[in-house]
Design an enzyme around this catalytic site. Sequence first.
Site, PDB file in Angstrom:
ATOM      1  N   ASP B  72       2.290  13.103   0.143  1.00 23.25           N
ATOM      2  CA  ASP B  72       4.211  13.529   0.527  1.00 23.25           C
ATOM      3  C   ASP B  72       5.021  13.849  -0.706  1.00 23.25           C
ATOM      4  O   ASP B  72       4.913  14.017  -1.859  1.00 23.25           O
ATOM      5  CB  ASP B  72       4.416  12.448   1.270  1.00 23.25           C
ATOM      6  CG  ASP B  72       4.572  11.441   0.926  1.00 23.25           C
ATOM      7  OD1 ASP B  72       4.183  10.975   0.069  1.00 23.25           O
ATOM      8  OD2 ASP B  72       4.783  10.219   1.477  1.00 23.25           O
ATOM      9  N   ASP B 141       8.556   0.064   8.572  1.00 21.94           N
ATOM     10  CA  ASP B 141       8.241   0.268   9.537  1.00 21.94           C
ATOM     11  C   ASP B 141       6.634   0.513  10.044  1.00 21.94           C
ATOM     12  O   ASP B 141       6.954   0.614  11.429  1.00 21.94           O
ATOM     13  CB  ASP B 141       9.137   0.909  10.419  1.00 21.94           C
ATOM     14  CG  ASP B 141       9.400   2.835   9.450  1.00 21.94           C
ATOM     15  OD1 ASP B 141       8.899   2.821   8.533  1.00 21.94           O
ATOM     16  OD2 ASP B 141      10.057   3.592   9.346  1.00 21.94           O
ATOM     17  N   HIS B 143       5.346   3.236   8.505  1.00 17.36           N
ATOM     18  CA  HIS B 143       5.105   4.337   8.603  1.00 17.36           C
ATOM     19  C   HIS B 143       3.993   4.529   7.469  1.00 17.36           C
ATOM     20  O   HIS B 143       3.886   3.729   6.131  1.00 17.36           O
ATOM     21  CB  HIS B 143       6.556   5.396   8.281  1.00 17.36           C
ATOM     22  CG  HIS B 143       6.709   5.543   6.550  1.00 17.36           C
ATOM     23  ND1 HIS B 143       8.126   4.617   6.689  1.00 17.36           N
ATOM     24  CD2 HIS B 143       6.682   5.725   5.611  1.00 17.36           C
ATOM     25  CE1 HIS B 143       8.700   4.795   5.356  1.00 17.36           C
ATOM     26  NE2 HIS B 143       7.753   5.005   4.912  1.00 17.36           N
ATOM     27  N   GLU B 148       6.468   8.817   9.950  1.00 14.97           N
ATOM     28  CA  GLU B 148       7.346   7.907  10.884  1.00 14.97           C
ATOM     29  C   GLU B 148       6.839   7.319  12.308  1.00 14.97           C
ATOM     30  O   GLU B 148       6.256   8.243  12.530  1.00 14.97           O
ATOM     31  CB  GLU B 148       8.757   8.421  10.825  1.00 14.97           C
ATOM     32  CG  GLU B 148       9.476   8.954   9.048  1.00 14.97           C
ATOM     33  CD  GLU B 148      10.484   8.720   8.571  1.00 14.97           C
ATOM     34  OE1 GLU B 148       9.211   7.201   8.969  1.00 14.97           O
ATOM     35  OE2 GLU B 148      10.842   8.545   7.293  1.00 14.97           O
TER      36      GLU B 148
END
Lengths: 409, 276
Positions: B72, B141, B143, B148
């Site tokens: 990314d 979380d 991801h 996400e």
Amino acid sequence: MPPHKIGTEAQIVQFTNCRILRGHELIWEDLWIREGRILDPEKLFFEEKKSADVKKDCEGHILAPGFIDVQINGGFGVDFSLTHEDISAGVALVAKNLLAYGVTSFCPTLVTSPPDVYHKVLPQITVRNGSSKGAGVLGAHVEGPFISHEKRGAHPDSHLRTFEGDAFQELLKTYGSLDNIAIITLAPELKRSHEVIKELTSRGVCVSVGHSVSHLKEAEEAVRNGARFITHLFNAMLPFHHRDPGIVGLLTSDQIAPEQQVFFGMIADGIHTHPAALRIAHRAHPKGLVLVTDALPALGLGNGRHTLGQQEIEVDGLRCCVAGTNTLCGSVASLDTCVRHFLQATGCSVETALEAATLHPAQLLGIEKQKGTLDFGSDADFVVLDDSLNVKATYIAGDLVWKDKTFSH
Amino acid sequence: MRLVILDNYDLASEWAAKYICNRIIQFKPGKDRYFTLGLPTGSTPLGCYKKLIEYHKNGDLSFKYVKTFNMDEYVGLPRNHPESYHSYMWNNFFKHIDIDPNNAHILDGNASDLQAECDAFEKKIEEAGGIDLFVGGIGPDGHIAFNEPGSSLVSRTRLKTLAMDTILANAKYFDGDLSKVPTMALTVGVGTVMDAREVMILITGAHKAFALYKAIEEGVNHMWTVSAFQQHPRTIFVCDEDATLELRVKTVKYFKGLMHVHNKLVDPLYSMKEEN
């Protein structure tokens, strides 16, 4: 190199296994060079998608910008202020020999002389980049003749001048032209000196205050008018006094705009400035300290008796006296020696010691985008040093121009 | 799925690096046979990169015939910004190794047509023959890359708006100024990573413990995108003790009992010196 050669074809050299001085820090980082300039390897990697053509192992040494000496009267038997010499050849000889001291650019310095000497000598001190032939010339530093009678030092009294009538025209007539002049040392207490300082500053000449009996107020006025350097601090000026600190007071003046940086030259040879005085100056204004040699023509001649000008002198290590006396007659310390002495005497960091001979003189002359740093885009003028700051090799525009026998490049 | 549990971060990093090193060498990469490696950024993989660099400097590992694809990159952040993933990869990995710049692929978050950039990235992966080993990290979380919570588990490379949690967590890298934090990123999709022949996920630290639990002990769930790899035939999770804090004792004991088997993957550590 053919002029049509385009950047993307030139050889890319990567100096590895070294600590480089960048961002006021010594960091383990490679130094990348192309076409005589320092290259951003990240940009090269992501935008041009290129790697180095050649890698050079620096054996863990320090890579620092090349040293810059803004005050050097001569060396190796050459005196820049003597007209009977071929000054061009003399400058070239000194330039070549300075490479061994890690000096990659310098300002040949002239003491007070009559106008005909300036007219003859200055045109021969052409500004040029360094090469394998020698260190670059940044322009002349002319000390005098507009200096104080009382603080003339070794400058001949008969050639001193003052500003009369059209002061600036007077100065132009004296020097002939400003073309090859980088720095002018003058005494700010001279009548009309302020208009001269303004005019010189507007024309890009760096004005230095020195050889002067100026009080602090006059010196501050000079700085407000554009002066940015103090010639060999403590020498040839009023001694520091707590009720009138004189020119020395510029180091801590609150009457100067914060953005107006004042630099000061220091002869850190351990003989001309007491280590305690050196420490006082360094601690008061560390970012303004510029190491200078103020070297005599006897620089580099070695120990023994030498004839210079009309005088017989005797050199013993860094002491240089009129033969048969104890009268000091100037400095014969090389700039790398001064860097080492400064480091040892003040206990400053290696980075600080190096910047006093690189970044600070470059900032003084406003050339810090090209010289005095290892930032991307700067000229690839640099020195290879061991941990004790002994010069192992000198590079100009990315080319090896001098090396110690023990160094493998 | 394999779960490899090491005592601490350093050992987990070393194990992961050894695994990557052995995979590359066993592949026998060459002029017409490039090993393709997917790479993450963030703090977790730093130790792993350090070890890989060490192997390279010792002459044991070369990246000459390796192609890399990063997961990314932020949108709108200048390439040379210290927090860009270009800068990260250059400073923490690429400048230390011998990879050909033409073989190191990172999404361009400043491309004029962002979707076209994403499509081209997918195409480049395809042209390279797919990813042999995709290395990833995860957020607290769960991801993976910038997928996400709520991201489609079959997503491809695309533009994503970052979750507020991620933006807040990133603020510390941007002078604590929320307005300077990028709010969008280009990221490979969960599906893109799923296509890799092998996936290795690094998870270390107590703050990732809940995510690891969600990843492997609960069902596949797009709110914990890393859980998708339960359905990948060759996934290996490498973690430290701290990251196992939310797992059941039974799970931890089972996988720890398998360590002597898993360690055969990294022991002996191969070297290109011997290969040549």
